[in-house]
Design a protein around this motif. Structure first.
Motif, PDB file in Angstrom:
ATOM      1  N   VAL A   5       0.838  -1.201   0.000  1.00 60.88           N
ATOM      2  CA  VAL A   5       0.000   0.000   0.000  1.00 60.88           C
ATOM      3  C   VAL A   5       0.874   1.253   0.000  1.00 60.88           C
ATOM      4  O   VAL A   5       0.595   2.223  -0.717  1.00 60.88           O
ATOM      5  CB  VAL A   5      -0.948  -0.006   1.209  1.00 60.88           C
ATOM      6  CG1 VAL A   5      -1.725   1.311   1.286  1.00 60.88           C
ATOM      7  CG2 VAL A   5      -1.914  -1.182   1.125  1.00 60.88           C
ATOM      8  N   LEU A   6       1.940   1.224   0.782  1.00 56.52           N
ATOM      9  CA  LEU A   6       2.855   2.366   0.816  1.00 56.52           C
ATOM     10  C   LEU A   6       3.531   2.566  -0.535  1.00 56.52           C
ATOM     11  O   LEU A   6       3.718   3.706  -0.985  1.00 56.52           O
ATOM     12  CB  LEU A   6       3.904   2.161   1.913  1.00 56.52           C
ATOM     13  CG  LEU A   6       3.369   2.157   3.345  1.00 56.52           C
ATOM     14  CD1 LEU A   6       4.491   1.833   4.328  1.00 56.52           C
ATOM     15  CD2 LEU A   6       2.735   3.502   3.695  1.00 56.52           C
ATOM     16  N   TYR A   7       3.898   1.462  -1.190  1.00 57.27           N
ATOM     17  CA  TYR A   7       4.462   1.573  -2.540  1.00 57.27           C
ATOM     18  C   TYR A   7       3.457   2.224  -3.487  1.00 57.27           C
ATOM     19  O   TYR A   7       3.803   3.081  -4.309  1.00 57.27           O
ATOM     20  CB  TYR A   7       4.838   0.193  -3.082  1.00 57.27           C
ATOM     21  CG  TYR A   7       6.060  -0.450  -2.461  1.00 57.27           C
ATOM     22  CD1 TYR A   7       7.152   0.307  -2.046  1.00 57.27           C
ATOM     23  CD2 TYR A   7       6.138  -1.836  -2.325  1.00 57.27           C
ATOM     24  CE1 TYR A   7       8.277  -0.283  -1.491  1.00 57.27           C
ATOM     25  CE2 TYR A   7       7.258  -2.446  -1.780  1.00 57.27           C
ATOM     26  CZ  TYR A   7       8.321  -1.670  -1.360  1.00 57.27           C
ATOM     27  OH  TYR A   7       9.441  -2.272  -0.821  1.00 57.27           O
ATOM     28  N   LEU A   8       2.196   1.812  -3.394  1.00 59.30           N
ATOM     29  CA  LEU A   8       1.166   2.358  -4.269  1.00 59.30           C
ATOM     30  C   LEU A   8       0.961   3.855  -4.035  1.00 59.30           C
ATOM     31  O   LEU A   8       0.838   4.634  -4.985  1.00 59.30           O
ATOM     32  CB  LEU A   8      -0.154   1.612  -4.060  1.00 59.30           C
ATOM     33  CG  LEU A   8      -0.231   0.192  -4.627  1.00 59.30           C
ATOM     34  CD1 LEU A   8      -1.476  -0.523  -4.108  1.00 59.30           C
ATOM     35  CD2 LEU A   8      -0.243   0.220  -6.154  1.00 59.30           C
ATOM     36  N   VAL A   9       0.925   4.258  -2.773  1.00 57.78           N
ATOM     37  CA  VAL A   9       0.755   5.679  -2.453  1.00 57.78           C
ATOM     38  C   VAL A   9       1.927   6.490  -3.007  1.00 57.78           C
ATOM     39  O   VAL A   9       1.745   7.560  -3.611  1.00 57.78           O
ATOM     40  CB  VAL A   9       0.618   5.880  -0.933  1.00 57.78           C
ATOM     41  CG1 VAL A   9       0.649   7.372  -0.588  1.00 57.78           C
ATOM     42  CG2 VAL A   9      -0.668   5.237  -0.422  1.00 57.78           C
ATOM     43  N   ALA A  10       3.133   5.977  -2.800  1.00 63.67           N
ATOM     44  CA  ALA A  10       4.323   6.659  -3.331  1.00 63.67           C
ATOM     45  C   ALA A  10       4.242   6.776  -4.850  1.00 63.67           C
ATOM     46  O   ALA A  10       4.585   7.810  -5.433  1.00 63.67           O
ATOM     47  CB  ALA A  10       5.588   5.906  -2.925  1.00 63.67           C
ATOM     48  N   GLY A  11       3.767   5.719  -5.492  1.00 61.28           N
ATOM     49  CA  GLY A  11       3.648   5.739  -6.942  1.00 61.28           C
ATOM     50  C   GLY A  11       2.617   6.740  -7.435  1.00 61.28           C
ATOM     51  O   GLY A  11       2.822   7.413  -8.461  1.00 61.28           O
ATOM     52  N   LEU A  12       1.503   6.869  -6.732  1.00 57.06           N
ATOM     53  CA  LEU A  12       0.481   7.836  -7.125  1.00 57.06           C
ATOM     54  C   LEU A  12       1.010   9.266  -7.052  1.00 57.06           C
ATOM     55  O   LEU A  12       0.804  10.076  -7.962  1.00 57.06           O
ATOM     56  CB  LEU A  12      -0.759   7.685  -6.235  1.00 57.06           C
ATOM     57  CG  LEU A  12      -1.599   6.423  -6.458  1.00 57.06           C
ATOM     58  CD1 LEU A  12      -2.669   6.301  -5.374  1.00 57.06           C
ATOM     59  CD2 LEU A  12      -2.242   6.431  -7.838  1.00 57.06           C
ATOM     60  N   VAL A  13       1.698   9.576  -5.957  1.00 58.14           N
ATOM     61  CA  VAL A  13       2.255  10.924  -5.796  1.00 58.14           C
ATOM     62  C   VAL A  13       3.328  11.188  -6.853  1.00 58.14           C
ATOM     63  O   VAL A  13       3.332  12.233  -7.522  1.00 58.14           O
ATOM     64  CB  VAL A  13       2.839  11.103  -4.384  1.00 58.14           C
ATOM     65  CG1 VAL A  13       3.555  12.449  -4.272  1.00 58.14           C
ATOM     66  CG2 VAL A  13       1.738  10.995  -3.335  1.00 58.14           C
ATOM     67  N   ALA A  14       4.240  10.220  -7.029  1.00 57.44           N
ATOM     68  CA  ALA A  14       5.323  10.392  -7.991  1.00 57.44           C
ATOM     69  C   ALA A  14       4.790  10.495  -9.412  1.00 57.44           C
ATOM     70  O   ALA A  14       5.269  11.302 -10.214  1.00 57.44           O
ATOM     71  CB  ALA A  14       6.310   9.226  -7.880  1.00 57.44           C
ATOM     72  N   GLY A  15       3.786   9.695  -9.741  1.00 52.54           N
ATOM     73  CA  GLY A  15       3.222   9.729 -11.082  1.00 52.54           C
ATOM     74  C   GLY A  15       2.549  11.052 -11.391  1.00 52.54           C
ATOM     75  O   GLY A  15       2.708  11.606 -12.481  1.00 52.54           O
ATOM     76  N   PHE A  16       1.787  11.573 -10.435  1.00 49.75           N
ATOM     77  CA  PHE A  16       1.125  12.855 -10.654  1.00 49.75           C
ATOM     78  C   PHE A  16       2.151  13.967 -10.851  1.00 49.75           C
ATOM     79  O   PHE A  16       2.025  14.793 -11.762  1.00 49.75           O
ATOM     80  CB  PHE A  16       0.210  13.183  -9.478  1.00 49.75           C
ATOM     81  CG  PHE A  16      -0.579  14.449  -9.673  1.00 49.75           C
ATOM     82  CD1 PHE A  16      -1.735  14.448 -10.446  1.00 49.75           C
ATOM     83  CD2 PHE A  16      -0.156  15.643  -9.116  1.00 49.75           C
ATOM     84  CE1 PHE A  16      -2.457  15.616 -10.649  1.00 49.75           C
ATOM     85  CE2 PHE A  16      -0.867  16.819  -9.309  1.00 49.75           C
ATOM     86  CZ  PHE A  16      -2.023  16.801 -10.084  1.00 49.75           C
ATOM     87  N   LEU A  17       3.189  13.989 -10.003  1.00 53.38           N
ATOM     88  CA  LEU A  17       4.223  15.012 -10.136  1.00 53.38           C
ATOM     89  C   LEU A  17       4.993  14.851 -11.441  1.00 53.38           C
ATOM     90  O   LEU A  17       5.415  15.836 -12.052  1.00 53.38           O
ATOM     91  CB  LEU A  17       5.179  14.954  -8.944  1.00 53.38           C
ATOM     92  CG  LEU A  17       4.604  15.417  -7.609  1.00 53.38           C
ATOM     93  CD1 LEU A  17       5.601  15.182  -6.479  1.00 53.38           C
ATOM     94  CD2 LEU A  17       4.204  16.884  -7.661  1.00 53.38           C
ATOM     95  N   ALA A  18       5.191  13.602 -11.880  1.00 52.53           N
ATOM     96  CA  ALA A  18       5.882  13.369 -13.144  1.00 52.53           C
ATOM     97  C   ALA A  18       5.104  13.976 -14.299  1.00 52.53           C
ATOM     98  O   ALA A  18       5.668  14.619 -15.192  1.00 52.53           O
ATOM     99  CB  ALA A  18       6.067  11.867 -13.364  1.00 52.53           C
ATOM    100  N   GLY A  19       3.786  13.758 -14.313  1.00 52.16           N
ATOM    101  CA  GLY A  19       2.974  14.334 -15.368  1.00 52.16           C
ATOM    102  C   GLY A  19       2.859  15.838 -15.266  1.00 52.16           C
ATOM    103  O   GLY A  19       2.895  16.554 -16.268  1.00 52.16           O
ATOM    104  N   LEU A  20       2.735  16.350 -14.047  1.00 51.45           N
ATOM    105  CA  LEU A  20       2.555  17.783 -13.821  1.00 51.45           C
ATOM    106  C   LEU A  20       3.805  18.584 -14.149  1.00 51.45           C
ATOM    107  O   LEU A  20       3.757  19.626 -14.798  1.00 51.45           O
ATOM    108  CB  LEU A  20       2.154  18.032 -12.368  1.00 51.45           C
ATOM    109  CG  LEU A  20       1.959  19.492 -11.949  1.00 51.45           C
ATOM    110  CD1 LEU A  20       0.759  20.096 -12.655  1.00 51.45           C
ATOM    111  CD2 LEU A  20       1.804  19.588 -10.442  1.00 51.45           C
TER     112      LEU A  20
END
Length: 263
Positions: A5-20
């Motif tokens: 779950v922690l990996y998934l949360v980290a991925g969501l934040v990182a993915g959004f910032l990557a796109g932004l």
């Protein structure tokens, strides 16, 4: 909380910032992975190389998702990417070999300095001369080797080096962000393959392929691919000054965290 779950949360934040912001997610993922790997009791000498290698492997997935979203908006300079790619691959592979011989503390310091300098350059908002243009094919290949080399040592997708370079050469900020998301792909592929190869003989935790931890890769890749297009769409709605300040703020926060970990 379950580690996946922690990996998934980290991925969501990182993915959004990557796109932004076009940052590839590595600037967020590396310090988070160092923390999560330490929580699981991974061997100390392997934690930083594992974080770098795993981060780069996830960026390969993030870059494709973010790149497609920016391409749909006409914000990727494919000619510049083609000219930089040979240098990116050469620099990435050379730096992977170097990283195998550097101590974890040295790698942490490189990461912190890299992020801090990039943030300062953006926040100062130094404007290039109106006549400044991108260099020719040879110059872009050399620039690519620098981007690839530094990015692999820091475990990031190359955007923090390439975005200031592109903006300094009068590439519009949104095109610079979109092109940087595409630059992350050759950086990530070459760098992660190098970390896999050099880590095959290291003392590593289970489910690791060289210096890439497969459970972390799988969970983060799924999350980043879902979140990156959302960030990319948001980047085309926000004013350019806000994008620059947001990127600088993220980089300063990561720099402070990395220096505290290094100290």
């Amino acid at each position: 909380m379950n580690i996946l779950v922690l990996y998934l949360v980290a991925g969501l934040v990182a993915g959004f910032l990557a796109g932004l912001l076009g940052i590839g997610g590595g600037l967020v993922l590396v310090p988070v992975l160092v923390l999560l790997f330490a929580m699981q009791g991974f061997p100390e000498p392997a934690i930083m190389p594992l974080a770098l290698g795993t981060s780069l492997a996830t960026i390969a997935f993030t870059s494709v998702s973010s790149m497609c979203a920016h391409h749909a908006k006409g914000a990727v300079d494919w000619c510049t990417l083609r000219r930089m790619t040979p240098g990116i691959v050469a620099g990435a592979l050379a730096s992977t070999a170097l990283a195998a011989y550097l101590s974890p503390s040295t790698l942490k310091l490189i990461f912190a300095v890299y992020a801090g300098l990039a943030a300062t350059q953006l926040i100062c908002n130094i404007q290039p001369p109106a006549s400044r243009q991108l260099p020719g094919p040879g110059g872009l290949a050399v620039a690519g080797s620098v981007v690839g080399g530094i990015s692999v040592l820091a475990g990031v997708g190359g955007a923090v080096t390439s975005i200031p370079l592109l903006i300094w050469c009068n590439v519009p900020a949104r095109v610079a962000i979109g092109t940087a998301s595409a630059i992350g792909l050759p950086v990530a592929v070459a760098g992660s393959l190098g970390y896999i190869g050099y880590g095959l003989k290291a003392d590593l935790p289970p489910f690791s392929l060289g210096f890439v931890h497969l459970p972390a890769l799988a969970a983060i890749a799924i999350a980043t691919v879902l979140a990156a297009p959302l960030g990319a769409r948001a980047s085309h709605r926000l004013p350019v000054p806000i994008l620059k300040r947001a990127l600088a703020a993220v980089l300063y926060a990561v720099t402070l965290r990395s220096l505290l970990a290094w100290a």
